[in-house]
Every structure is written in C-alpha cells, then in structure tokens.
Design a protein around this motif. Sequence first.
Motif, mmCIF file in Angstrom:
data_model
loop_
_atom_site.group_PDB
_atom_site.id
_atom_site.type_symbol
_atom_site.label_atom_id
_atom_site.label_comp_id
_atom_site.label_asym_id
_atom_site.label_seq_id
_atom_site.Cartn_x
_atom_site.Cartn_y
_atom_site.Cartn_z
ATOM 1 N N ARG A 63 0.770 -1.429 -0.038
ATOM 2 C CA ARG A 63 0.074 -0.429 0.380
ATOM 3 C C ARG A 63 1.245 1.449 0.088
ATOM 4 N N GLY A 68 -8.754 5.754 0.170
ATOM 5 C CA GLY A 68 -9.531 4.421 -0.758
ATOM 6 C C GLY A 68 -10.577 5.261 -1.167
ATOM 7 N N ILE A 106 -9.096 -0.829 -2.037
ATOM 8 C CA ILE A 106 -8.765 -0.191 -0.530
ATOM 9 C C ILE A 106 -10.166 -0.125 0.141
#
Lengths: 332, 97
Positions: free
Chosen positions: A82, A140, A186
């Motif tokens: 990430r 996200g 996400i």
Amino acid sequence: MYTTDLSGKDKNAAVAGVAEDPALIAAFEARVAADEFIEPKDWMPEAYRKTLVRQMSQHAHSEIVGMLPEGNWITRAPNLRRKAILLAKVQDEAGHGLYLYSAAETLGTSRDEMTEALLSGKAKYSTIFNYPTLTWADIGAIGWLVDGAAIMNQVPLQRTSYGPYARAMVRICKEESFHQRQGYEIMMHLAAGTDAQKRMAQDALNRWWWPSLMMFGPPDDKSPNTEQSMRWRIKRDTNDELRQKFVDITVPQAEAIGLTVPDAALKWNEERGAYDFGEVDWEEFYAVVKGEGPVAKERMQARQKAWDEGAWVREAARVHAEKRAAAKLAAE
Amino acid sequence: MSDPSKEWPLWEVFIRGKGGLSHRHAGSVHAADAKMALEHARDTYTRRMEGVSLWVLPSAQIVSSDPGDAAALFEPAEDKVYRHPTFYKIPDGITHI
C-alpha cells in the motif's frame, strides 16, 4: 518558439485592453466551432486566454495541493504494498500539476506568477482538498470518489479546444485510472474485513460523498462561466450533466461492496434511466470556496512552507548553473 | 513579486517512445541546467516506461514558423497534386506499379 516568451512584448500589448479586431474574433470562433485546436502562437481573444489561464492554473494547483491529504498517510500505510502504491500515486499528482503548469505557461503566464497567485489566495483550487484525511479508509475514498469525479471531469477535456491543455489531459487521463482502482481496492478490502474496518469504510464514504459531488462545481443555473466556456469548447459538458453521470456510475460500485451512499433521497428513476439524488449543501460549498474549509489554512501553510524552504535550493542551483556557464565560456 | 530572471529557464522535452521511432514533443520543465533538465524530464514524463531516450533543449532556442504565414508556406502544395501517386491513371491489368 513553442512556449510563449515571457519576457516578450506581446503579453503586455495584449493586456492593454486594445479593442480586438472583429474579423479575428469571427475567424477564431469559426475555428473553435469546427472543433479545430488552438495552439500557443495562434491569435486568441484575451478573454479566452484569461479563462484558460484561470482554469488550467486552478487545475494545476488542485493537483499540487491534492498531494497533501494523501501525503499525510504515506508513513502510516498499513503495509509495504500500500505504501509503494500511495507513493506512486502522490508522485503522479505532482506530475499532473507539472504537465498543467507547463501547458498553462504557453499562454504567457510564468510558473512563479501562478505559484504566487496560489499562495496569496488569489487563485483557487478544488474545494475537496480542504477536507481532512482522518483514517486510512479516507485514502480509499479519495482514490475511488475524488479521482473518480476528476476522471469524469477530465475525460471530456481531452477534446478541449486549447491544444496544450488537451494534450496534457490525454497524458493525465491515462494515469488516473490506476488512482481510482487502487482506491476502490482499498475500500473493497475494508468493506470485506472486520466490523471495525467496515465501519471505517462506511464512515469515509459518508464524509467524502457530498464533497465529491461538489467537485463538479455549482449547479448549471448558478454557473456563470459555463455558457461561454462551452461555446469556446474549453468545457464540453455542464456541471450537472457530469454530476449525474458520476452518481449513476458510482452508486452500483458502492452497492457491490456492501456500502451505503449517505443520501436518503437517492432513488433509481426508471423513466429517466438515472438516479434521483438529494440536494448538495451549496452553502457549505461556497464557504469552502471562500477558504473556510476544515483544513484550508493548514493546506496553504504547508504550500507556503515548501515554497519558502525551497528558496535557497532554487537560488543555489541557479547561481551554480550561471557560474558554470560563465566558466565554460571563459575556457573557450 | 516574481522576478523572471530568477526563475529556472524553461526546457522543451522530447521522448523517443521506443527504438526505431523519432523523438516526439512531450511538454516542458524548468531546470537550472541541462543535466537537471534531463532529470526533471525523466521524473515528470517517463514514470511508466514512456520512452527509451530523452532530448531536452532550451525553449528559447526553438525557432518556429508564424501561424499567420501558414497559408503562404503550406498552401502552394495544394495545387501540385501531381506529386501524389493517385494523380496518375494506370489502366486496369497493369500490376506492381
């Protein structure tokens, strides 16, 4: 030359408010109406040039300021995958800002002038970046919704009438799709996670939904520049058209991962083949435009700090280059 | 206020997409010197393997034609259709020409 000479005289002559030749205006309007591209050295009405500088620099500033809310989470990304993705995305945003500044400079406004306009508050940037990123799920939500709304705005701009702007948009649109998909991924993972993770995803959607709808700008009947911009092909769809399109595309994406769009009035309208949705809080929108967003001050402080602390680097590199050039010349 | 003489000069960036293709204009960057211009061009325009080679040159060095001269420069070619192969009528049955 390709890029307008900033020290040149045409710039000042054009600003002097000399009445423009109606024949030139008519020829320009005809070219634009025929979907021809206008290039930097072509004649253009002063109002067209000004509108473009405003729109393009505002767009560039949004990309640059947009790095701040996401940069906030780079050191706290939940894992290395990430983190690498977020770093790449934030770097892309810097790149997008630079493509746009470079395109806007072809209209005869310097990079430093645009930066100063941003820092002094004279130039605006997208209101969305004046909201804080409180949890990881916000990263996200930003990718999915904010970049999603940006794509909706930007795809038609690939056919905008000003050549350098259109070409910058082609480059940007190629890169945006990754941004939106990583954000949705996400959200997808959080929504399929523990109850706490699911709540976090829903909370992020609740907070980012309405600001995302505001990204399309005021409603058509309160958007004074739309008509002129559409005629000049600077804009290709109205704010409300794009907003509707965004809602229609995004609602099923939320449903697919078990999240609920925070709008009690949201309802599929069979007849229109589109969603009916609630009224955006325009009071809030105008307040944020005026700089009253929750973190508006922090954003500008961060930009000012970066500008001030970079001053010695800009100066040192410039002086070093001048010294080396002079030494090279002396050696010849 | 900004002082244009203190701003890093502008460089135009050209990218060769892959071997066999010519360099193509991509945009511009500000940089203090040529080496920095190449580095900025690389970071700004080739984050996704967009090219195998870069050119940068000072924007001020580019000389371009004036759009106002476009008619005088390019229109004369319009009445020289005999420069194109389709101008010539070759009877059916004649091949490889």
